[in-house]
Write a protein that holds these residues in place. Sequence first.
Motif, PDB file in Angstrom:
ATOM      1  N   LEU A  27       0.831  -1.206   0.000  1.00  0.00           N
ATOM      2  CA  LEU A  27       0.000   0.000   0.000  1.00  0.00           C
ATOM      3  C   LEU A  27       0.866   1.258   0.000  1.00  0.00           C
ATOM      4  CD1 LEU A  27      -2.842  -1.113   2.437  1.00  0.00           C
ATOM      5  CD2 LEU A  27      -2.965  -0.925  -0.048  1.00  0.00           C
ATOM      6  N   PHE A 164      -8.810  -2.805   0.430  1.00  0.00           N
ATOM      7  CA  PHE A 164      -7.806  -2.474  -0.572  1.00  0.00           C
ATOM      8  C   PHE A 164      -7.055  -3.682  -1.129  1.00  0.00           C
ATOM      9  CE2 PHE A 164      -7.609   1.221   2.498  1.00  0.00           C
ATOM     10  CZ  PHE A 164      -8.557   1.960   1.822  1.00  0.00           C
ATOM     11  N   GLU A 173      -5.730  -1.145  -6.548  1.00  0.00           N
ATOM     12  CA  GLU A 173      -5.329   0.242  -6.784  1.00  0.00           C
ATOM     13  C   GLU A 173      -6.502   1.078  -7.277  1.00  0.00           C
ATOM     14  OE1 GLU A 173      -1.938   0.195  -9.361  1.00  0.00           O
ATOM     15  OE2 GLU A 173      -0.618  -0.598  -7.804  1.00  0.00           O
ATOM     16  N   PHE A 176      -7.969   1.970  -3.865  1.00  0.00           N
ATOM     17  CA  PHE A 176      -7.059   2.622  -2.933  1.00  0.00           C
ATOM     18  C   PHE A 176      -6.575   3.983  -3.421  1.00  0.00           C
ATOM     19  CE2 PHE A 176      -2.655   3.154  -1.258  1.00  0.00           C
ATOM     20  CZ  PHE A 176      -2.981   3.298   0.077  1.00  0.00           C
TER      21      PHE A 176
END
Length: 193
Positions: A27, A164, A173, A176
């Motif tokens: 992340l 996420f 993605e 997120f």
Amino acid sequence: MAGKKDKGEHKPAKVDKWDPTAVKNALDDATKKMMKDEFKCDEDHSLMNGRLGLSIVAVSFSGFAVLWDYLHPFPESRSVLIICASAYAILTAILTAYIMFMEKGIFYTGLEKDKAGIDPPSIWKFTSAQKKYDDVYELTVEYKDGVKGGDFIEAKLKSSVTKFVDENGTVREDIFMPRIKKLCEGLKVKKQN
């Protein structure tokens, strides 16, 4: 050829979803990518360079002590070994303080240049945390406008990583990055007011 991938094609990271450190790092990397792609930020490596500089000096004292002891065996090298070992211990303590009080868990510092190239760049700092047996990912974003200056303002995101990362461990993605982008744009608007 249908089987070949484009060189520019980006695949989202795939991680072991049961490893909180791997998820947190994935992340964090997605955040870095978003800042580079969306905000055109250049990464500032000065914090990491400071840590590397202190480490190099500390290891140099150790290397010198080993070399000196090799050239002048123990009884003769005693005072040099004491000085080098003491210097290494002091530098290690300074390095620990540097990591705790200067870096403060910052994984990314970005400089967003002024489009005209006249004003100083705006500064972005990102820190993140995820406890060992917890699914909550905490991201703190700090922003300082290059034109107006002043203090850093901050915003936080605190959410379960299950939002996420999918069942296969692939970082989403598409979910997120828009959340992070919205958080960052909110800071820019807040700073303008």
